[in-house]
Design an enzyme around this catalytic site. Sequence first.
Site, PDB file in Angstrom:
ATOM      1  N   ASP A   5      -9.438  -1.483   2.167  1.00 43.96           N
ATOM      2  CA  ASP A   5      -9.085  -0.804   3.361  1.00 43.96           C
ATOM      3  C   ASP A   5      -9.901  -1.611   4.424  1.00 43.96           C
ATOM      4  OD1 ASP A   5      -6.718   0.388   2.316  1.00 43.96           O
ATOM      5  OD2 ASP A   5      -8.224   2.147   1.953  1.00 43.96           O
TER       6      ASP A   5
ATOM      7  N   ASP B  16       0.864  -1.262   0.009  1.00 47.36           N
ATOM      8  CA  ASP B  16       0.074   0.076  -0.077  1.00 47.36           C
ATOM      9  C   ASP B  16       0.972   1.145   0.056  1.00 47.36           C
ATOM     10  OD1 ASP B  16      -2.662   0.769  -0.059  1.00 47.36           O
ATOM     11  OD2 ASP B  16      -2.961   1.320   1.910  1.00 47.36           O
TER      12      ASP B  16
END
EC number: 3.4.23.-
Length: 468
Positions: free
Chosen positions: A353, A306
């Site tokens: 997420d 990420d």
Amino acid sequence: MAEAATEIPPTASNVTVFTFEEQATSSLALYGMSILCIIIGSIRSAQYIRTNIDKKRLIEGSITMREARKFPISASLVLFGLYLFFKPAAERFLWVARVFQILRVPEEYVQKINSTIISYTANTTTTGPSEPFLLRLASRIPQERVPEAIQNAATYAYTNLPTIQKAECMQLLTFLICFEGVNAFASLLKPFVTAFLKKMPLVPSFLRFNAPYLFSLKKGNKEMEEGDIEDAKKKETEYLFKIDFDRYDIIALLMCSPILISHLLKRHWITNNIIGVSFSILGIERLHLASFKAGSLLLVGLFFYDIFWVFGTDVMTSVAKGIDAPILLQFPQDIYRNGIMEASKHSMLGLGDIVIPGIFIALLRRFDYRVVQTTAESKAPQGSLKGRYYFVVTVVAYMAGLFITMAVMHHFKAAQPALLYLVPCCLFVPLLLAVIRGELSALWNYDESRHVDNEENRKKVDSGKKNN
């Protein structure tokens, strides 16, 4: 699924400036939806895994240590492939050339790449329609080297078959994602459909009977006469494809189909969130982490994944904006100004997420409830085992991490890699709690791998059925 970073519209002179109240409302809405998804998905995950274990069914789609090692790499390849797909041809090739320069490829090779780019993308800047890249590439092949039959077939295909461009591929991808999301919503709605059809009066009798169906494609492992595969032994065949459903699944899907049609036509944020929330809940329920070690490795790998794709490149944000499909949750910041139906300036939170930390928190929920027990736990007297609350504590840690993410996002007004803040909260907090409670070994070694669908476990299940 490639995950999208949380973001808000960038500040610019021609962009509407939203008040603190508007920004807080949109952020709190995303905050609440994400936490709701994790709590419901984790509860359903414990029920789903326990049901499979009680019925002696092996769990499909598990993430073991092997899959956890490969997941960040495979996710990066998919994400980068989508990025190249959305980039215009000229930008795509120039990007590759810049990468070669960074990797210190000899200058002579870089020059050849640049000349090739100029040659093949020369007409992409004209105002008229550009010639397809594959056609330009084929035109450079000497005609005498191509058999006449292939030339004729290629000419016929080009002149008669419809051209499939990026827009058509995008429409197909959007439809598939939306269909799967609506199917997930139908799965969540099914218990209510079942209760209604079973208990309400005046329901036709054929609807009260929930007929099951099995749609499959089976392959034989040895040669057989026609018709013999149906009665062949299990070890002599294998399923290439298998899906089981029932009448109530079909009814629930039909009831949810207006959401699919509405979203494909209007792309409204409400239908987007219905699909996105359903995706998240069912993903947390069905994506099974086989062990705490596998979950820890997955989180650490995606932590760096990420950070790299959000901070190091524009890949993540480009893909998130390029895919016009419900792969993220949205809530409008201009809802007070333009109303529910007309609001269009959204804050966003990627489903990755939610789902990635969610499947780890779901594992902790199963650990709390001892879905898989050690030998000592199974022999302990009823009620003698002390309670655990790793799930509740880690949900609170996730809430704190997501709050930090949104605070940083609003402060810098830029996309943020949410896992940068979520992974430390979701991983270190339960480990710290385990150290305090003296359960570090039990947590670290918690493993559900013996219930995972693999060759070794299938043999054990088959031998157990024979003995019974």
